[in-house]
Design an enzyme around this catalytic site. Structure first.
Site, mmCIF file in Angstrom:
data_model
loop_
_atom_site.group_PDB
_atom_site.id
_atom_site.type_symbol
_atom_site.label_atom_id
_atom_site.label_comp_id
_atom_site.label_asym_id
_atom_site.label_seq_id
_atom_site.Cartn_x
_atom_site.Cartn_y
_atom_site.Cartn_z
ATOM 1 C CB CYS A 80 -20.736 -2.149 -1.407
ATOM 2 S SG CYS A 80 -18.869 -2.519 -1.011
ATOM 3 C CG ASP A 123 -2.233 0.648 1.157
ATOM 4 O OD1 ASP A 123 -3.043 0.099 1.275
ATOM 5 O OD2 ASP A 123 -1.755 2.205 0.920
HETATM 6 C C1 UDX Z 1 -22.560 -5.981 0.475
HETATM 7 C C2 UDX Z 1 -22.743 -6.975 -0.323
HETATM 8 O O1 UDX Z 1 -23.543 -7.833 0.660
HETATM 9 C C3 UDX Z 1 -21.337 -7.925 -0.487
HETATM 10 O O2 UDX Z 1 -21.725 -8.943 -1.139
HETATM 11 C C4 UDX Z 1 -20.659 -6.804 -1.430
HETATM 12 O O3 UDX Z 1 -19.328 -7.384 -1.662
HETATM 13 C C5 UDX Z 1 -20.187 -5.697 -0.691
HETATM 14 O O4 UDX Z 1 -21.431 -4.822 -0.376
HETATM 15 P P1 UDX Z 1 -21.869 -4.777 2.776
HETATM 16 O O5 UDX Z 1 -22.219 -3.676 2.246
HETATM 17 O O6 UDX Z 1 -20.527 -4.817 3.674
HETATM 18 O O7 UDX Z 1 -21.806 -6.130 1.788
HETATM 19 O O8 UDX Z 1 -23.102 -5.155 3.801
HETATM 20 P P2 UDX Z 1 -24.374 -5.762 3.907
HETATM 21 O O9 UDX Z 1 -24.284 -7.037 4.957
HETATM 22 O O10 UDX Z 1 -24.575 -6.394 2.413
HETATM 23 O O11 UDX Z 1 -25.572 -4.806 4.192
HETATM 24 C C6 UDX Z 1 -25.430 -3.665 3.274
HETATM 25 C C7 UDX Z 1 -26.745 -2.866 4.086
HETATM 26 O O12 UDX Z 1 -28.070 -3.567 3.889
HETATM 27 C C8 UDX Z 1 -26.509 -2.465 5.356
HETATM 28 O O13 UDX Z 1 -26.763 -1.191 5.762
HETATM 29 C C9 UDX Z 1 -27.469 -3.470 6.130
HETATM 30 O O14 UDX Z 1 -28.016 -2.919 7.410
HETATM 31 C C10 UDX Z 1 -28.725 -3.332 5.009
HETATM 32 N N1 UDX Z 1 -29.459 -4.748 5.218
HETATM 33 C C11 UDX Z 1 -28.964 -5.710 4.749
HETATM 34 C C12 UDX Z 1 -30.888 -4.452 5.775
HETATM 35 O O15 UDX Z 1 -31.450 -3.413 5.704
HETATM 36 N N2 UDX Z 1 -31.642 -5.730 5.491
HETATM 37 C C13 UDX Z 1 -30.864 -6.957 5.254
HETATM 38 O O16 UDX Z 1 -31.768 -8.088 5.251
HETATM 39 C C14 UDX Z 1 -29.660 -6.965 4.935
#
Ligand code: UDX
Length: 457
Positions: free
Chosen positions: A283, A51
């Site tokens: 993401c 990095d």
């Molecule tokens: C996401 C994707 O899941 C992952 O595959 C990708 O590589 C990166 O983006 P991440 O953003 O880390 O991962 O978190 P994730 O667990 O997917 O939750 C994303 C958002 O959705 C969070 O704000 C979470 O609170 C919300 N969420 C998730 C809900 O509101 N309800 C759910 O049932 C699941």
């Protein structure tokens, strides 16, 4: 193995090591790069994580892990000790010593909503200057559709005819569960035009292939599209259940019963159907925004993805309206407690967290905002230094008119709300994650609102 002589077994293990062990560099040690490098070392490869950030590399070399990821500390420590994993700021050296170079640098969203690939091209330039032998260049970063081919051409034009192949290998890692998601993938996606690269990547992921994890090989553009299509679909699932939760609140239906009825249909599936305050993170918002712009660049109107983002914004607005209504439209001289600042439980990350939107809307009203989060307070303090940061949930709940549960931290589920409400009879509660026992809260006569009138035992 148990019937083999120890000597023959060690020869076999050495040959396994020789065949499969790859010399790998990972450029970029953020959430994705650090987890990828550590887990590839855990799988038996020799990995150098590089990095440009001296501070980050110095911390890692001192055994300090700068991100919250379960199991990451253990994996890094053991693989550094066994010399399978090292950290450096000397990116050229790391590239020259490796046969496979993973690029895992950030591709943040620009003001116009498109992805900023500056860091990606900077690494591509350094790679083109350090192709001392044939290498596989494997992009892990989430990149606009069509970028892999551009990176190939960019390096080719600068590589003085040294042979290399390009791969796009999307990550599907959830923050907070990234190590688990890397070591227990649903599938490995490899986008490339090269058979040699396909075979080489099969050696990198041999452990998964031997455990019958699907190893999907495809072209570069399809692999890039898979990444965005997955994230935008998951985000849409969440926006959808949040829409349905608002309908339940208006109609009197119970969201938890609706969820059960939906999840029993295997075509719908059980995951990503939990209502909340809206999706956040580094993401989903970014990838949906980028995908919309990619669609527009091809003159394709991605209406569902646009609606997903619009629904998510609307949902956060309705949470704010619930808060203002619970305070009888009079926020002056009132105190609101936010339990949870991270965009989800299990991380210290507040990027695009619904808490940010809510705080931004409430601050101008002069309301006093007390906050508590077990992991994300330092990150939120960098954005909103004037909030009252409490050392515990109980402290945050003291002398509060309303508490809003925004992140589904387990410790919030264990709070003895019956005692809290008995002590502060005027406390109102908005539970955006449906983590409390709604029957108990309502039986206590407490002002308790959750998402979709859920009956949660
Ligand atoms: C996401 C994707 O899941 C992952 O595959 C990708 O590589 C990166 O983006 P991440 O953003 O880390 O991962 O978190 P994730 O667990 O997917 O939750 C994303 C958002 O959705 C969070 O704000 C979470 O609170 C919300 N969420 C998730 C809900 O509101 N309800 C759910 O049932 C699941």
């Amino acid at each position: 193995m148990k019937h083999l002589s120890p000597i023959f077994a060690s020869i076999l293990l050495c040959s396994f090591y020789t065949i499969y062990c790859q010399k790998i560099s990972v450029i970029g040690t953020g959430y994705v790069g650090l987890v990828t490098g550590a887990c590839l070392a855990y799988l038996g490869h020799e990995v150098i994580c590089a990095d440009i950030d001296d501070n980050k590399i110095n911390l890692l070399q001192a055994g300090v892990i700068p991100i919250v990821e379960e199991h990451l500390n253990t994996i890094i420590t053991s693989n550094v000790e066994s010399k399978k994993l090292a950290f450096t700021t000397n990116i050229p050296d790391a590239i020259q010593k490796s046969d496979i170079v993973f690029i895992a640098v950030g591709t943040p969203t620009k003001d116009d909503g498109t992805s900023d690939t500056t860091a990606l091209y900077k690494v591509a330039e350094i790679i083109s200057e350090n192709l001392n032998n044939y290498k596989i260049i494997c992009i892990k970063s989430t990149i606009p559709i069509g970028t892999s081919k551009k990176i190939f051409d960019y390096i080719k034009a600068r590589s003085k005819n040294t042979q290399f192949d390009l791969v796009f290998n999307p990550e599907f890692l959830r923050e907070g569960q990234a190590v688990h998601d890397f070591l227990y993938p649903n599938r490995i996606v490899i986008g490339t035009e090269s058979l040699i690269a396909q075979e080489k990547m099969a050696l990198v992921y041999a452990s998964f292939i031997e455990n019958n994890i699907p190893f999907l090989t495809t072209d570069l553009v399809s692999a890039e599209t898979i990444k965005y299509a997955c994230n935008a679909f998951l985000a849409t699932k969440i926006a959808y259940i949040n829409d349905i939760s608002r309908l339940c609140e208006a109609s009197g239906a119970c969201i938890s019963m609706v969820q059960q009825g939906m999840m029993l249909d295997e075509r719908i599936g059980k995951s990503f159907l939990n209502p909340g305050p809206g999706f956040g993170g580094s993401c989903f918002p970014k990838d949906c925004e980028a995908l919309i712009h990619i669609g527009d660049s091809f003159d394709v109107d991605l209406k569902i993805v646009k609606s997903c983002l619009a629904s998510n914004a609307l949902h956060k607005e309705t949470i704010i309206k619930k808060i203002i209504s619970a305070l009888d439209d009079d926020l002056e001289n009132k105190t609101v407690t936010l339990l949870g600042l991270a965009f989800k439980a299990g991380t210290d990350d507040v990027r695009c967290s619904p808490a940010i939107t809510i705080i931004e809307k409430l601050l101008p009203s002069g309301i006093k905002i007390k906050v508590y989060d077990p992991a994300a307070m330092n990150n939120m303090q960098k954005i909103f230094p004037t909030l009252e940061y409490c050392s515990s949930a109980h402290e945050a709940l003291e002398n509060s008119d309303l508490t809003v549960i925004l992140t589904e931290w387990p410790e919030f589920k264990e709070l003895a709300f019956e005692k809290i409400v008995t002590k502060n009879k005027s406390l109102k509660i908005i539970d955006t994650r449906n983590i409390l026992d709604s029957r108990m809260m309502r039986a206590m006569g407490c002002y308790y609102l959750n998402a979709g009138n859920a009956i949660v035992n």
